[in-house]
Write an enzyme that holds these catalytic residues in place. Structure first.
Site, PDB file in Angstrom:
ATOM      1  N   GLU A 182      39.750  14.777  30.383  1.00  0.00           N
ATOM      2  CA  GLU A 182      40.174  16.093  30.896  1.00  0.00           C
ATOM      3  C   GLU A 182      41.287  16.571  29.973  1.00  0.00           C
ATOM      4  O   GLU A 182      42.437  16.146  30.108  1.00  0.00           O
ATOM      5  CB  GLU A 182      40.683  15.954  32.338  1.00  0.00           C
ATOM      6  CG  GLU A 182      39.611  15.532  33.337  1.00  0.00           C
ATOM      7  CD  GLU A 182      38.718  16.690  33.772  1.00  0.00           C
ATOM      8  OE1 GLU A 182      39.122  17.860  33.580  1.00  0.00           O
ATOM      9  OE2 GLU A 182      37.622  16.433  34.279  1.00  0.00           O
ATOM     10  N   CYS A 200      47.309  23.080  32.585  1.00  0.00           N
ATOM     11  CA  CYS A 200      46.247  22.990  31.567  1.00  0.00           C
ATOM     12  C   CYS A 200      45.313  24.195  31.591  1.00  0.00           C
ATOM     13  O   CYS A 200      44.793  24.585  30.560  1.00  0.00           O
ATOM     14  CB  CYS A 200      45.451  21.716  31.761  1.00  0.00           C
ATOM     15  SG  CYS A 200      44.756  21.563  33.399  1.00  0.00           S
TER      16      CYS A 200
END
Ligand code: NAD
Length: 439
Positions: free
Chosen positions: A215, A249
């Site tokens: 991720e 993010c």
């Protein structure tokens, strides 16, 4: 409180593997008990989490409840509600020549899995994958980020008290500890963080043929079409870009828009920042701080990449960097050369949609693509002509709060995904079964 750092990583894995082999983690009842215990930990000790997250990142209590505790509890509740149904064997059709047989798939737990978390949502990004790993019936090694030391400490102390400590271990530490863990034979590695370390993780995993989920991050663009309600656009951009001082993010990294819209948007963003954080964001309890001085220096180095139309103020001692908007940013300027991961929003001007699509496609595939537009054709074109981990039309970040949507990147923004039933898929092996009667 004893935590696993007293043990050698090899011993930790051996101990968890021994538990896994007993079969104790497989029954639905065990899995549910662990999730309920995790939930209890979060709700009973929410104040300790809030204090730690404030110490690490200056997060407000409200933000902690929403983005760290509430989001994890939401993931737990969704999993508890559906796990039994997700785990049901799924029948599949067999071809005519096998018509007397039946075939189906089952989810097999993988074994001992490693979850490595970053510092920006240090509780949620560790615990949400742990929810999936436990729901899938695995033993788990959880490695919190050393850059959020207070949160790491709280997790190391609390987690083994609530979750079956023969099946879950917390290993605190930094590069040496992760390196030692990566030398072990693991059954899955789930890594959240940057692409440089992602490559280290994947190389180490190759040694044991261990599957990985990565991720990662990247520069998520926000396209703003002409003719949209810019006050709404600005308030949604501000709410999602400056959350956690931009250290998210999936935050919109930069805006792509035409020159006329750009100048109107600058004013709207100024108003929205003022409405959200007041005249002095440094005094707002809702506004966070930069995680450390290294990142603070990196971010202030970007301030010369454009004309600051909002913010720009900063104070190294308190690691405060105001919500900042940079206008007239050139595509090859420093702020456009890497993921910003901080409270700076550059506006890059493009002639229109064609140029915006070309701009996006010339760069790494982002974790998210956002667009504010009234035009269905524009939305269709962006969907069809660009590639990204996820897409948010009209509202950044919200797609990852929908548990039934997979969350993950593509290309440089990562591989694999999780959340809800996708976490179960990630942390299980889909075993194919065929049963042909003998008679
Ligand atoms: P970080 O520095 O906390 O690193 C993450 C983990 O990697 C830590 O647990 C750390 O101990 C470990 N690590 C660091 N260096 C290592 C090395 N050399 N070898 C082995 N392990 C090592 O976090 P970060 O990478 O700075 O996090 C920020 C990045 O993460 C950004 O790019 C952001 O976009 C991305 N991110 C992605 C997601 C997502 O869900 N896709 C979420 C949050 C952050």
């Amino acid at each position: 409180m004893v935590h696993s750092n007293a043990e050698h990583p090899g011993d930790v894995i051996a101990r968890l593997r021994a538990t896994f082999r007993t079969g104790r983690t497989k029954p639905l009842s065990w899995r549910r008990e662990q999730l309920i215990a995790l939930r209890t930990m979060l709700t009973e000790h929410s104040q300790e989490f809030a204090a730690a997250l404030h110490a690490d990142l200056g997060k407000s209590e409200r933000e902690v409840f929403r983005t760290e505790i509430g989001s994890t509890v939401g993931e737990i509740d969704h999993t508890l509600e559906h796990l039994e149904e997700w785990l049901r064997p799924e029948p599949v059709e067999v071809p005519e020549r096998l018509r007397t047989a039946t075939a189906w798939t089952v989810h097999d737990p993988l074994g001992v899995v490693l979850v490595i978390a970053p510092w920006n949502y240090p509780a949620h990004l560790l615990l949400a994958p742990v929810v999936g790993a436990l729901a899938a019936g695995n033993c788990v090694v959880a490695k919190p980020s050393e850059l959020a030391p207070a949160t790491s400490r709280v997790i190391a102390e609390l987690l083994p008290q609530f979750v079956d400590s023969d099946a879950l271990a917390v290993v605190e530490g930094a590069v040496p500890e992760v390196t030692a863990l990566l030398e072990q034979h693991l059954d899955h590695i789930f890594y959240t963080g940057n692409g440089t370390v992602g490559r280290i993780v994947m190389r180490a995993a190759a040694e044991h043929l261990t599957p990985v989920t990565l991720e990662l991050g990247g520069k998520s663009p926000a396209f703003v079409d002409q003719g949209t309600d810019l006050q709404t656009v600005a308030s949604r951009l501000v709410a999602t870009k400056f959350l956690n001082a931009g250290q998210t993010c999936v935050a919109p990294d930069y805006v792509l828009t035409d020159p006329v819209t750009a100048s109107k948007l600058e004013d709207a963003l100024e108003t929205a920042v003022q409405q959200t954080y007041g005249d002095d964001p440094a005094a707002s309890p809702e506004y966070g701080r930069i995680v450390n001085e290294r990142h603070f220096d990196r971010l202030t180095g970007f301030l010369g990449s454009g004309r600051p139309v909002v913010g720009g103020e900063h104070d190294r001692a308190s690691r405060y960097l105001a919500p900042t908007v940079l206008a007239g940013v050139a595509p090859d300027s420093p702020v456009m050369s890497e993921e910003i991961f901080g409270p700076i929003l550059p506006i890059v001007e493009v002639a229109g949609l064609d140029e915006a699509i070309a701009f996006i496609n010339e760069r790494d595939k982002p974790l998210a693509l956002y667009a504010f537009t009234e035009s269905a054709t524009t939305r269709d074109r962006l969907l069809a002509e660009t590639s990204s981990g996820g897409v948010g039309f009209g509202l950044p970040l919200a797609h990852l709060t929908v548990s039934d949507l997979p969350f993950g990147g593509v290309g440089e923004s990562g591989m694999g995904n999780y959340h809800g039933r996708y976490s179960l898929e990630t942390f299980s092996h889909r075993k194919a079964v065929l049963d042909m009667p003998l008679g």
